[in-house]
Structure formats: structure tokens, C-alpha cells
Design a protein around this motif. Structure first.
Motif, mmCIF file in Angstrom:
data_model
loop_
_atom_site.group_PDB
_atom_site.id
_atom_site.type_symbol
_atom_site.label_atom_id
_atom_site.label_comp_id
_atom_site.label_asym_id
_atom_site.label_seq_id
_atom_site.Cartn_x
_atom_site.Cartn_y
_atom_site.Cartn_z
ATOM 1 N N SER A 187 0.822 -1.199 0.000
ATOM 2 C CA SER A 187 0.000 0.000 0.000
ATOM 3 C C SER A 187 0.862 1.257 0.000
ATOM 4 O O SER A 187 0.597 2.211 -0.726
ATOM 5 N N ALA A 188 1.924 1.246 0.813
ATOM 6 C CA ALA A 188 2.813 2.409 0.867
ATOM 7 C C ALA A 188 3.466 2.649 -0.485
ATOM 8 O O ALA A 188 3.550 3.773 -0.971
ATOM 9 N N PHE A 189 3.931 1.559 -1.105
ATOM 10 C CA PHE A 189 4.572 1.704 -2.411
ATOM 11 C C PHE A 189 3.576 2.173 -3.454
ATOM 12 O O PHE A 189 3.902 2.975 -4.332
ATOM 13 N N LEU A 190 2.369 1.676 -3.365
ATOM 14 C CA LEU A 190 1.343 2.085 -4.324
ATOM 15 C C LEU A 190 1.062 3.572 -4.176
ATOM 16 O O LEU A 190 0.968 4.310 -5.157
ATOM 17 N N LEU A 191 0.955 4.008 -2.933
ATOM 18 C CA LEU A 191 0.730 5.434 -2.694
ATOM 19 C C LEU A 191 1.905 6.254 -3.215
ATOM 20 O O LEU A 191 1.722 7.315 -3.823
ATOM 21 N N ASN A 192 3.114 5.755 -2.999
ATOM 22 C CA ASN A 192 4.318 6.397 -3.531
ATOM 23 C C ASN A 192 4.193 6.594 -5.047
ATOM 24 O O ASN A 192 4.414 7.671 -5.576
ATOM 25 N N ASN A 193 3.753 5.526 -5.715
ATOM 26 C CA ASN A 193 3.594 5.611 -7.161
ATOM 27 C C ASN A 193 2.548 6.636 -7.551
ATOM 28 O O ASN A 193 2.727 7.418 -8.476
ATOM 29 N N VAL A 194 1.426 6.592 -6.855
ATOM 30 C CA VAL A 194 0.340 7.514 -7.181
ATOM 31 C C VAL A 194 0.818 8.962 -7.035
ATOM 32 O O VAL A 194 0.569 9.805 -7.886
ATOM 33 N N LEU A 195 1.525 9.241 -5.942
ATOM 34 C CA LEU A 195 2.007 10.602 -5.708
ATOM 35 C C LEU A 195 3.009 11.030 -6.774
ATOM 36 O O LEU A 195 2.958 12.158 -7.275
ATOM 37 N N LEU A 196 3.910 10.132 -7.149
ATOM 38 C CA LEU A 196 4.914 10.486 -8.158
ATOM 39 C C LEU A 196 4.247 10.733 -9.509
ATOM 40 O O LEU A 196 4.593 11.673 -10.221
#
Lengths: 647, 178, 146
Positions: free
Chosen positions: A349-358
Motif C-alpha cells: 500500500s505504501a509503495f502504491l501510494l508512492n507511485n500515485v504521488l509520483l
């Protein structure tokens, strides 16, 4: 002679590239390895020929061959030796040759690395890389030929743009292009996976190292670009959200997202469609970037030139996007995930959020960049958005990303229990929160700056927690502290390399925060002997002097700088190049860890009695460059070959 | 069920973007919207390299192409000189005047330039620098297209091409109201 | 199925938030390109503009001691008085094109915070670097002894 040989070499290279692309594709479809081998030889031929073109062009520059139009425009008899070499890629035609050369080099390395290990994917990778190669060679032969003759041959050339006579000019384009062209490799693998139907995880594991390398060069290129802007352009800044800068920043953002989402696909077999799309998007943004800088479609202070080349790049971009996305749509069904997101509180989930933000940041930059075009097309009004827009939208995104840098590496996979959360984060959160007070006391008042500092403490604390815990575990197994630490770094180099890279980014963020929040400047006219004071510094104008250099006249001002004790003499100058409309400002500065003193010479009286200067005290800027060095170390650590754990 | 058509939205979604980028090509950067366009061309008189007098006011009723150049202006002036000469020969019978004004140059270098390209249209030096100031000349080469009534109708910055020359001149020659 | 809904809702929320931030950013930092005539026709005090035109001959005033720069930008039909604090950039002068960024004041002049310049590759400039007699300048400075 040179123009003819060079032109011919480029054309033969184009033919070889086309042949190679076709041969590799046909060879693997019809099961004829001989054709694939022939394609390999074609790629080698392309490399040799493009190297020859590059060498011939460089030779023409070094020997002042003004019969070549490109040489006549970009140098003159006064251009110093080393800048004659860098002038080769200083303008459009040469920059395409540099790009093509790097692409051919990467193709060769891909052949050497993967011809044995990637049986099904390899021929298609070759096809895609040679097809991209063919496009750039087409541009060289048709749209922007560097070997055009000029008649009659002028006795002297025009000269290099003086802003490009700088060490940054040697490294910035090289690093940036190594990054851009390097991103072709993951793209080629992605398309190979789609075409061959092998959309499992093989393609992404193979390209992981390539992505890191390309990403690293892109980061380096961006940082050097910032440094060049800072110490050459005389406005005291390192980033202006200029369309050309944005063109390089967007693929960097999506490449960063890719670096992270790859790990999720490796571990949980999820996000296959997302990763493929991300790779295609990144390569598309790379092409969009070169389109932007070379087509003149969007006005920029450093746009190269216009002409038919814009049409070439737009057409190729269209072709690439349609083909790649079409393939993606075709293989849609095979891209189902085998794992799923179990909980919001998880590493996935954290990595997914990281991707979304980038990706959101990349979209923001994209939107702001094309906005003038959009507003003109839709409303007929020319509107642009400047730095305030980009800063306003991106800063919250970047702060959130900083937070995730601390959370991501530590939080558990699948589902983080409350217990594990407590164990991992209680100290970092506490330390972060507690640090707010001392920072505030030290003078950090702005909410954004304070948050940035607090988050830095938080992330640094998470890294320490992880490192200390892992070291302690090894100690318990009998190792001593230092070997334990070393062993950790080497054995889990991906993880710790990543941590060091995160640290580097944090340091850069600190530098950016400090310089944005606390830099000050003033402009004033001083008579000889007069001084100006700013932020504790006293700058006194001593006088002007003139000198004659190989290709310009220089007027230098002498200013003694002190801040309680003597700092030194700064000598900002104004350089008059015969071929330029106006003088070029030469900045002088004293760099420091806490702050830089920065002086630009403006208007001056002809008799040297007075001078107008712009004085800046820029805070924490040096940390941006230091952060870049740390990032380099981290990237190198991460690229090291994996050490297999014994048993 | 709806999976099949939805997936093709992916490649189609880039079409609007590409259309937008293609739209950006419409603007031609060499046609500078100069404030002088539409205004009466400032008059001037000079002596050509042959020693003959030339006055702009005396050209009223003809279409005039006024070109600013210099011998040190490489490579642009060197590229457009043959174009100017070629077009001059084509259009001179139809009432076109081409006048080249050499600015900030040395007499000998300028004469060599004219001789090298075999320029047969009148060329003269702007010795006082007044003409280039009056026309707001910022760099070389710059070319002004003046109609039969003596008004500046277009300004071309950078080396003039056959195409640009022809387009502008044909338009002005067609206007016979002067 | 429920998992999917969570994603869709989450995605929509993020998209909406981003959309709002972008909208706010654009409306707050949008800068409109205008010519002097366009500005004169409908000036809005406080709005951010980019004004492009020609620096009118005889209008340029530069006071080095106070750093006050004032001039008029025209487009052949109207002119707009412009004021700027700070030395003129190098590519700037009378009878030359210039683009300034700033806002229209209630007092009736354009307050420029930025004067923009553009470099062109194909376009070559007079030998003197745009400044009259810079060779004289070199000579006086050299003989000045410093």
C-alpha cells in the motif's frame, strides 16, 4: 571529404538498423536463429558507423573545418580546445548524434549481457532498440544533418554560445542523455514481453538494474543542470520550472515510481499492468521531452530551434504510443494480478501510494508545461503558469513522499499488525515530533520548512532503527559490530543502497527547503570604495579592470567581502562576445555549508567609477550538491551484483 | 463483459494529446509581429557602392524589399545573398526594387561580399547608422517588405528563403492600387 | 468486488484532490500575455500580465543610484508606461522588443517584476555587442590601471 563520408556512414547505419530490426523480428517468429545473429551483427555495424560519424564530426571541430555549416555556427577561431569538443553536442544536430551514439552503445551492451540469458525476449528487445535507433538515424540523415556543407567557406565561424563555455556543459548533456537513452532498454524489454506474450516477471527482473542506472544518470543530469544554472546563469537559482527542465523532470518522476513498483511485482506478483504502463509512460515522456526542446512548440528560454524536426518527433511519439498501448490492450487478459492488496497498512500500500504521488507530480508538471498551448487552443488566450503553480501543487506531494520514505521500507508486507507498527515507528515518530520544538527555536518558522525538517528527522530515524536492529541481530549471531555493518551493506546492498539514496534525496530536500525559505538578496549601485551590507556580509566595490581573452573581452569588478573577518575578493565579470547581442554575466561566489555569497555585476560606468551589483546570500544550497554525492554512493551500492546468501 | 472495448480506450486516449501538440506547429516563428508593420516606412537616402544615389521615397509606386546585412554575419547573410539575387532577377521586370543596406561593417569587406555573390541590385552602407536605428534593426539579417504606398507590410528575421520572399512579394505586387 | 470498490473510491478521492489543487494553482498563478493595446483596452489592477512590445525611443530612464528603471512599451498603436526596480537586463534597449511580467497598478502604470529576454540561434547581432563603442570602453578601462 568529411561531409560525404559522414553522411554516407549515417545512411548505411540507418539501412543496417532497419535491416536488423526486421531480421530480429522475422528470425524469431519463423525460428531462424541465423537472422537473429545477422541482426546482432547489424547492431555492431551501427555502433561502428555512428562512432565514426561522431569521430568525424569531432575531428571537423578540432581542425576548424568551417566548410561544415554546423561547425561554422558553433565555433570560431577563438574557441578554446576543450570547448571545441563539447561544442560537438552543443546544438541540435550534434546532440542527436550523441543520442544515437549512446543508444548504439546501450544496444551493444544489451546484446552482450542478454543474448544467452533471455532467449524468448531477446530478439524482440533487439528489434525495438534497433527500430528506435533507426528513427534517430532517420532524423540525422533527413531532418537535422550535421554534415551539411557551407559555401562559400567562411574564414571564421560564429562561435559557441558563451553560456555553454562551462564545465557543466561537458557533463550535463552527457549524463542526461545517458539517462534518457538508458530508459529505452526497459521499454524494449516491456514491448518484448508484450509481443512475445511472456508478460510474467522475467522482463522486469532483467531490467531492474538498467532502470536504476538510467535513473541514476537522469538524476545526475538534473543535478548538474541545476548546478550549471546556479553558477553560470547569474540569477542565483537552480531550477525555474522551465519547459526544458520539466521535460527531463517528468521521466525522472515516473522512473522513480517504476523503481519502487518493480519491487511489488517481484514480491507479490501484482501491478503487472501498472508496471508495463509506467515503463511505456516513462519512455513516452522521454520522447516528449526531446520533442519539446527541439520543436519550439512551447516557448522556452532555452529552446533549440524549429523546423521539420518537430514533426518527426511528434510522429514518432504517436507511433510509439499507439504501438505500445495497442500491445498492452491486446495482452490485457494475461496481465491479471496473482496477488492482491490485503490491507491499507502494508508495504504494498505504501509503495502504491508512492507511485500515485509520483505520477500525480508528473501529471502536474506536464499540465503546467502544456497549459499555454491548451489555453490558446481552447480559449484563444495565451496564458502561462509560472513557478508558483508548480511549487504550490508539488510541495505537498513531495512532503507526503518524504513521509512515505520513512514508512515504506519498514512497514510489513501484506498486513502490518499494530504491534509491528509500534515496534517500528514509535521512536521515529517521537523523535520527529520532539524535534519540532528545537527547530522552531533555531528559527525555522514557516510551516512547510518545519515540516520538511521534522520529516527528515523521522526518515533518518527509521533508517537508523532498521540498521541498528539488523546489526544487533548479527551481533547476536556472533559477529562484531563493524563487520556486521559491512556485511549488511554488502549482502543486502539493494536495501541499504536504497536507504543511502533516500538519505541523499533528504539532503537535497533540505538544501531546497533552506534556499527557498531563507535566501536573501539585494541590488544596489556602488561608487568606488562604497559598500553594501546583507545578512552580516559587507561587500565593498574596489574597481573595474578589462582584459582580452581568446574569444571575448572581459570587464571584471573587484569586491572585497567580509563578515566580521575577511572572506576574500569576489570578481564578477561581464563578458563581451563579438557574436552575441549582449554581454554575458559572469558570476562570482563563495560557497559554504551554511550559505553561499553570490555576486553578479550589472550595469557599470564607462570610467569604472561606479557599478550596479546584485548580491545574494543563499542558504543551504551546497547541501543540494552534497545530497547528489550521497545519492551517487547509494546508487552504486544498489547496482552491485547480488551476493547469494550461503544455504 | 465490458472488458473488451474498454481496453482499447488506452491507445485511443493519447489522440487528444497528440492533437494538442500538433496544434502548436501552427505558429511561424520567423514572422515577427513588429510594431513597425503597417506603419509608413521611414525614408532614407544613401550612396550605393557604385556611387549612385538611392532614395526610398523615389521608389513610391514600386514594391520594395529592404534587406539589412553585414559581411561578418555568418552564416545567415551568406545563405540568403544568393536567394536575394535570384529573386531580384526574377521579379525586377515586374516592378520590384531590392535594396541592400550594409550596417556596422568595413567598406572593403562589404565590397568583397557584394562582388563574391555577384549582387546586381543596389547595395549601400548605412554610414551614420541612422537607417538601422529608424527601422529598429536588432540584428542581421532583417528584411522588410514595403508596399507600393510606402508602408511596411512584413518583417522577416533571419535568412530569407525563396519561399518567404516569393510569398511576400507576390502579395504586394498584386496590389496595384498605389 | 468490495476490494475493487475501495480502489475506485480511493482513486477518485485522490484524483479529485489533485484536480482541486491544480485548479487552485492555475487560477492563482495564471499569467496572461497581452500587447499594449490589449492592456489599455481592459486593464485590471492587480492581475498578473506578460506585456510584450517595443521600447519606445526616448522613453528609457535609468537611475543607477536608486535602481529606478522606467520606459514605455508600445505596439504602434498605444504605449504603456512601465516601471521596474533593478538594473536593465543585457538584451534591453530603446527601439528593441521586450517582454515584461508584472501587474497593472491603480496609479496608471505597469509595475514590472521581471524583464524577460530571449536568445535566438540563427540571428546575429551587431559587432559591438549592442553597446556603442565598447572598444573605447575597453581602452578607457585598461588605461584606468586597475
Amino acid at each position: 571529404m568529411i561531409p560525404e563520408i559522414g553522411g554516407a556512414a549515417a545512411m548505411v547505419a540507418l539501412a543496417l538498423a532497419v535491416w536488423g530490426a526486421v531480421a530480429a523480428a522475422v528470425g524469431t517468429r519463423t525460428g531462424r536463429p541465423a537472422l537473429v545473429l545477422s541482426a546482432q551483427h547489424a547492431a555492431l555495424g551501427v555502433f561502428v558507423l555512428v562512432t565514426a560519424c561522431f569521430a568525424l564530426l569531432t575531428y571537423a571541430f578540432l581542425t576548424f573545418d568551417f566548410s561544415l555549416r554546423y561547425v561554422a555556427i558553433n565555433t570560431n577561431l577563438g574557441t578554446p580546445f576543450y570547448y571545441r569538443i563539447t561544442a560537438v553536442w552543443g546544438a541540435l544536430e550534434g546532440s542527436i548524434i550523441l543520442w544515437a551514439w549512446m543508444l548504439s552503445l546501450y544496444t551493444l551492451i544489451v546484446i552482450l549481457r542478454h543474448r544467452e540469458s533471455a532467449q524468448e525476449l531477446y530478439p524482440w528487445v533487439l528489434t525495438v532498440m534497433l527500430a528506435v535507433m533507426a528513427f534517430f538515424l532517420l532524423v540525422i540523415t533527413v531532418a537535422a544533418p550535421p554534415f551539411e556543407r557551407l559555401a562559400p567557406v567562411p574564414a571564421d565561424g560564429r562561435g559557441l554560445n558563451p553560456l555553454l563555455e562551462d564545465t557543466g556543459m561537458i557533463t550535463h548533456p552527457v549524463a542526461l542523455y545517458l539517462g534518457f537513452t538508458g530508459l529505452t532498454v526497459p521499454f524494449a524489454f516491456a514491448l518484448a514481453a508484450l509481443i512475445s506474450g511472456r508478460v510474467g516477471d522475467a522482463w522486469i527482473t532483467m531490467t531492474r538494474r538498467w532502470t536504476i542506472i538510467a535513473w541514476y544518470f537522469l538524476s545526475l543530469g538534473l543535478l548538474i543542470g541545476g548546478w550549471w544554472s546556479y553558477h553560470v546563469l547569474g540569477w542565483g537559482g537552480y531550477w525555474a520550472w522551465d519547459p526544458v527542465e520539466n521535460a527531463a523532470f517528468m521521466p525522472w518522476l515516473t522512473a522513480t515510481a517504476l523503481l519502487h513498483s518493480v519491487m511489488i511485482q517481484e514480491r507479490r506478483r501484482m501491478l503487472k499492468l501498472w508496471n508495463l504502463s509506467l515503463v511505456i509512460l516513462t519512455f513516452g515522456l522521454t520522447l516528449f521531452g526531446t520533442f519539446l526542446t527541439r520543436s519550439g512548440v512551447i516557448a522556452s528560454v532555452h529552446a533549440f530551434t524549429q523546423g521539420s524536426i518537430g514533426v518527426f518527433f511528434l510522429s514518432f511519439l504517436a507511433l510509439v504510443l499507439f504501438t505500445a498501448l495497442g500491445l498492452l490492450a491486446w495482452r490485457w487478459d494475461a496481465l491479471r494480478a496473482q496477488g492482491a492488496l490485503d490491507s491499507i497498512l502494508s508495504r504494498e500500500s505504501a509503495f502504491l501510494l508512492n507511485n500515485v504521488l509520483l505520477v500525480a507530480a508528473a501529471f502536474t508538471v506536464f499540465f503546467g508545461t502544456v497549459f499555454p498551448l491548451l489555453s490558446e487552443a481552447v480559449r484563444g488566450v495565451k496564458v502561462s503558469v509560472g513557478a508558483p503553480f508548480f511549487n504550490q501543487v508539488n510541495v505537498p506531494l513531495f512532503l507526503a513522499l518524504m513521509f512515505l520514505m520513512g514508512v515504506g521500507p519498514l512497514i510489513a508486507w501484506r498486513r502490518a499488525s499494530l504491534d509491528s507498527l509500534r515496534r517500528n515507528f514509535v521512536w521515529p515518530v517521537a523523535l520527529g515530533a520532539l524535534s519540532a520544538a528545537p527547530f522552531f527555536a533555531l528559527g525555522v518558522r514557516g510551516a512547510v520548512a518545519l515540516l520538511a525538517f521534522v520529516l527528515t528527522v523521522f526518515v533518518a530515524a527509521t533508517i537508523s532503527v532498521d540498521f541498528v536492529r539488523a546489526t544487533r541481530a548479527r551481533k547476536r549471531m556472533g559477529e562484531r559490530v563493524l563487520p556486521a555493518m559491512g556485511g549488511l551493506l554488502l549482502r543486502h546492498n539493494r536495501r541499504y543502497g536504497g536507504f543511502v539514496v533516500h538519505l541523499g534525496i533528504l539532503i537535497v530536500a533540505l538544501g531546497v527547503t533552506g534556499s527557498q525559505a531563507w535566501s536573501v538578496q539585494t541590488e544596489t549601485t556602488l561608487r568606488r570604495g562604497e559598500a553594501v551590507e546583507l545578512a552580516g556580509y559587507r561587500v565593498r566595490f574596489e574597481g573595474l579592470s578589462a582584459s582580452e581573452e581568446s574569444n571575448h573581452f572581459k570587464v571584471t569588478g573587484a569586491f572585497t567581502v567580509s563578515n566580521g573577518r575577511a572572506v576574500g575578493v569576489l570578481q564578477p565579470a561581464k563578458k563581451f562576445y563579438p557574436q552575441e547581442t549582449s554581454p554575458i554575466a559572469g558570476v562570482d561566489y563563495r560557497l559554504g555549508l551554511r550559505e553561499d555569497v553570490y555576486l553578479v555585476l550589472g550595469d557599470f560606468a564607462q570610467d569604472g567609477s561606479q557599478a550596479t551589483v546584485k548580491l545574494q546570500v543563499n542558504r543551504l544550497v551546497s547541501w543540494i550538491w552534497i545530497g547528489g554525492a550521497v545519492l551517487t554512493l547509494g546508487a552504486m551500492l544498489a547496482i552491485l551484483p547480488e551476493r547469494k546468501k550461503p544455504a | 463483459m465490458t472488458r473488451r472495448p474498454v481496453r482499447w480506450l488506452l491507445p485511443l486516449s493519447v489522440v487528444p494529446l497528440l492533437a494538442l501538440l500538433a496544434y502548436g506547429f501552427r505558429v511561424n516563428p520567423h514572422e515577427i509581429p513588429s510594431p513597425l508593420v503597417g506603419r509608413p516606412a521611414p525614408g532614407f537616402a544613401l550612396q550605393t557602392f557604385e556611387g549612385a544615389p538611392f532614395a526610398l521615397e523615389a521608389q513610391r509606386g514600386k514594391v520594395v524589399v529592404l534587406n539589412f546585412w553585414a559581411s561578418w554575419c555568418r552564416p545567415a547573410c551568406y545563405e540568403e545573398a544568393p536567394v536575394l539575387e535570384r529573386q531580384w532577377r526574377t521579379y525586377r521586370e515586374r516592378g520590384l526594387v531590392v535594396i541592400g543596406v550594409d550596417i556596422q561593417d568595413r567598406d572593403e569587406a562589404a565590397r568583397t561580399f557584394v562582388r563574391e555573390f555577384g549582387l546586381s541590385f543596389p547595395n549601400g552602407r548605412d554610414t551614420a547608422g541612422k537607417v538601422s536605428v529608424d527601422y529598429g534593426v536588432y540584428g542581421v539579417p532583417e528584411t522588410f517588405f514595403i508596399d507600393r504606398q510606402g508602408r511596411i507590410r512584413a518583417k522577416h528575421v533571419g535568412a530569407v528563403t525563396d519561399e518567404a520572399f516569393r510569398t511576400n512579394v507576390e502579395k504586394l505586387l498584386a496590389d496595384t492600387t498605389g | 468486488m468490495r476490494r475493487h470498490a475501495k480502489f475506485v473510491v480511493g482513486g477518485a478521492v485522490i484524483a479529485a484532490a489533485l484536480g482541486y489543487m491544480i485548479y487552485a494553482g492555475v487560477t492563482q498563478s495564471a499569467v496572461y500575455f497581452v500587447t499594449p493595446s490589449e492592456l489599455r483596452a481592459a486593464p485590471v489592477a492587480g492581475k498578473a500580465y506578460r506585456l510584450g512590445g517595443m521600447v519606445e525611443a526616448g522613453s528609457l530612464r535609468w537611475e543607477p543610484r536608486t535602481l529606478d528603471l522606467s520606459f514605455a512599451l508600445g505596439d504602434g498603436k498605444t504605449t504603456v508606461p512601465v516601471r521596474h526596480k533593478g538594473s536593465p537586463p543585457d538584451l534591453f534597449g530603446e527601439r528593441r522588443g521586450a517582454v515584461v511580467e508584472g501587474s497593472w497598478t491603480a496609479e496608471g502604470y505597469f509595475k514590472a517584476s521581471l524583464i524577460l529576454a530571449k536568445h535566438s540561434e540563427e540571428y546575429k547581432a551587431p559587432h559591438d555587442g549592442g553597446q556603442p563603442g565598447y572598444k573605447e570602453l575597453m581602452r578607457t578601462l585598461k588605461s584606468d590601471g586597475r
